[in-house]
Design an enzyme around this catalytic site. Sequence first.
Site, PDB file in Angstrom:
ATOM      1  N   HIS A 195     -66.818 -22.970  -3.539  1.00 32.18           N
ATOM      2  CA  HIS A 195     -65.607 -22.067  -3.970  1.00 32.18           C
ATOM      3  C   HIS A 195     -66.941 -20.167  -4.187  1.00 32.18           C
ATOM      4  O   HIS A 195     -66.451 -19.533  -3.181  1.00 32.18           O
ATOM      5  CB  HIS A 195     -65.415 -22.393  -4.734  1.00 32.18           C
ATOM      6  CG  HIS A 195     -63.525 -21.948  -4.985  1.00 32.18           C
ATOM      7  ND1 HIS A 195     -62.862 -21.441  -4.846  1.00 32.18           N
ATOM      8  CD2 HIS A 195     -63.086 -20.526  -5.965  1.00 32.18           C
ATOM      9  CE1 HIS A 195     -61.694 -20.836  -4.229  1.00 32.18           C
ATOM     10  NE2 HIS A 195     -61.984 -20.603  -5.483  1.00 32.18           N
ATOM     11  N   GLU A 438     -56.125 -33.136   2.369  1.00 29.99           N
ATOM     12  CA  GLU A 438     -57.065 -32.929   2.220  1.00 29.99           C
ATOM     13  C   GLU A 438     -58.264 -33.759   2.408  1.00 29.99           C
ATOM     14  O   GLU A 438     -59.384 -34.167   1.858  1.00 29.99           O
ATOM     15  CB  GLU A 438     -57.796 -32.259   0.864  1.00 29.99           C
ATOM     16  CG  GLU A 438     -56.795 -30.491   1.212  1.00 29.99           C
ATOM     17  CD  GLU A 438     -57.565 -29.425   0.082  1.00 29.99           C
ATOM     18  OE1 GLU A 438     -57.772 -28.656  -0.092  1.00 29.99           O
ATOM     19  OE2 GLU A 438     -56.718 -30.133  -0.185  1.00 29.99           O
ATOM     20  N   ASP A 462     -61.929 -29.550   1.838  1.00 24.04           N
ATOM     21  CA  ASP A 462     -62.183 -31.082   0.897  1.00 24.04           C
ATOM     22  C   ASP A 462     -61.576 -32.236   1.852  1.00 24.04           C
ATOM     23  O   ASP A 462     -62.960 -33.146   1.967  1.00 24.04           O
ATOM     24  CB  ASP A 462     -60.877 -30.764   0.820  1.00 24.04           C
ATOM     25  CG  ASP A 462     -61.441 -30.300  -1.289  1.00 24.04           C
ATOM     26  OD1 ASP A 462     -62.897 -30.108  -1.852  1.00 24.04           O
ATOM     27  OD2 ASP A 462     -61.043 -29.079  -1.431  1.00 24.04           O
ATOM     28  N   CYS A 509     -56.823 -24.654   7.279  1.00 23.61           N
ATOM     29  CA  CYS A 509     -56.782 -23.095   6.605  1.00 23.61           C
ATOM     30  C   CYS A 509     -58.364 -23.635   5.899  1.00 23.61           C
ATOM     31  O   CYS A 509     -58.832 -22.453   4.681  1.00 23.61           O
ATOM     32  CB  CYS A 509     -56.165 -23.317   5.192  1.00 23.61           C
ATOM     33  SG  CYS A 509     -55.946 -24.140   4.177  1.00 23.61           S
TER      34      CYS A 509
HETATM   35  C1  PEP Z   1     -59.918 -26.700   2.197  1.00 20.00           C
HETATM   36  O1  PEP Z   1     -60.381 -28.038   0.938  1.00 20.00           O
HETATM   37  O2  PEP Z   1     -60.229 -26.870   3.038  1.00 20.00           O
HETATM   38  C2  PEP Z   1     -59.479 -25.936   1.258  1.00 20.00           C
HETATM   39  C3  PEP Z   1     -58.796 -24.290   1.949  1.00 20.00           C
HETATM   40  O3  PEP Z   1     -59.860 -25.943   0.113  1.00 20.00           O
HETATM   41  P1  PEP Z   1     -60.453 -25.097  -1.191  1.00 20.00           P
HETATM   42  O4  PEP Z   1     -61.745 -24.396  -0.451  1.00 20.00           O
HETATM   43  O5  PEP Z   1     -59.602 -24.603  -1.707  1.00 20.00           O
HETATM   44  O6  PEP Z   1     -60.445 -26.595  -1.952  1.00 20.00           O
HETATM   45 MG    MG Z   2     -59.647 -27.695  -0.702  1.00 22.42          MG
END
Ligand code: PEP
Ligand code: MG
Length: 588
Positions: A195, A438, A462, A509
């Site tokens: 993150h 995910e 994920d 995303c």
């Molecule tokens: C992902 O897991 O690709 C996602 C967009 O969520 P995050 O990166 O916030 O876990």
């Molecule tokens: Mg994620």
Amino acid sequence: MSFTMHGIGVSRGIVIGRVHLLERNQLEVTEYTIPREQVNTEILRLQNAITAARLQLRTVREHIPRGAAEDATAFIDTHLMMLEDSSLTQEPVRLIAELHCNAEWALKLQRDALVAVFDEMEDPYLRSRRDDIDHVVNRIQRILLNHAPLKHETLEVRLKDCIILADDLTPADTVLLQHHGIAAFITEYGGPTSHTAILARSLGIPAIVGLHQARRYIRDEEQVIVDGTQGVVIVDPDEALLAYYRQGQERERRYFAELSKLKEAPAITADGVAIELQANIELPSDFEALHRVGAKGVGLYRTEYLFMNREAPPDEEEQYESYRDMIRQLNGIPVTIRTLDLGADKTVGNGQDRPVAVNPALGLRAVRLCLKDAALFRPQLRAILRASALGPVRLLIPMLSVVQEVNQVLALLREIREEFDRLGVAYDRNMPVGGMIEVPAAAVCADVFARQLDFLSIGTNDLIQYTMAIDRVNDEVNYLYEPLHPGVLRLIRATIQAGEQYRKPVGICGEMASDVRYVRLLLALGLREFSVHPAALLEVKHIIQQTNLKSLSGLGVRVLACSTGAEIAAILADINSPPAAGAAVRVN
Ligand code: PEP
Ligand code: MG
């Protein structure tokens, strides 16, 4: 003498500057007894240290930069209150008087006793407040030991334009450091889709992680070049190297100036297929970037930011106001609000985080946590529903594993809607509800989720982590973080197919959609919706424009039949050549 170190470049850009070493060392406390006649002096020493700690915190509070989120100051208030509490002001005094122990030892004994009480607590939220005790006790101990306070946290130093060097940074640290105007950061640990790395990219802060032993070889104040694209740090560069990288900075500047001409251009392939190209946001500062690149939608709004650097979660009203302000700023641009995805590497700091589980990435995170903690989840659902009356809003549920989770969220939403109907509260009756794919099991059964939901969004960060069974923040297994693994690509294809079957939109995303090397591959796999971080949006648009979808026919089948990521990478190198990034910019 100059030398080079290699890590993982997680946020592009070249920065030349001075290093600021961020210390977060554990304090060594010496324990000794003191003669009876020195007891009063020792008590006074402790009381002076507590007074100094209060003073430090008040100064910090006054110096928090204008524009910093209010929540960034909230934790300071709680720590100030703790410094007034008798458990910290009286109890250690009693211990010094009775046991004749030194002030540091008395404080440590009292800290252990308090932490033991918190550890016993049933309520996980209260249990996690032990971190606050540690922060406050550490601050007093540092004063007793004549250590400087942690600088980034106190905001007492000017970190503007510095290159931060740390063992690791939490997302909460990154947000605080952003307020200082840092130029770049380097950490010894961390992975490209942590993150913290994602935050760095969305904030446009060049960053390198996984630079092992960096603090051993790089000194405070030393001049370095950070090349976030290549993951390279050059320490003490000579004039020739400086000149070379300054040219690189200039090349980047020209490239981005050229790309910015694409701001108003549509995301349409060379053979006329329109692609949905949206942006991911998570911080208020992202709005500026969003408008700068002319994004036509927000495909992922991560709401964790609202919960960071504060003592308690925001209530419904505060969340509603924040969504309302965002919708106003977006001015008709649709937004997909993702419900809270806390847990694993998404910590928020200041005692709100739960105790770290043995396998946090496999534990109580995202929708699992929310469904377990209705007091946390309900206010957010209510706030999102209310906000849906103000503009085009979609709601997105993270980290679904089983369809029962969808049913539970839908049931909660139904209840809230009924209540709103009774009370006459406005909301959008047709607000689409989608889910993030995910977890591999969810991808394999994407059709089951597609039936129940209005849209799907693939979180590749994920999905790759769970498919490859590697922790996305652990740089030791980072070599296995392979978006091109045929297993990952088959799951992506299965999810897109499920959407096609049930006529439900499917987007990506995760960071994979922002990586220019994969855009054509994803188009070939049938993807028509990308949500990327704002800094990558124009580059991705450029590639879309340069791509003839017909010329990609057969690519999906060919790639899915490969045995290794390396084979697929070779095919992609071919279809991406000459690099689209070098081609002329098409503005309409
Ligand atoms: C992902 O897991 O690709 C996602 C967009 O969520 P995050 O990166 O916030 O876990
Ligand atoms: Mg994620």
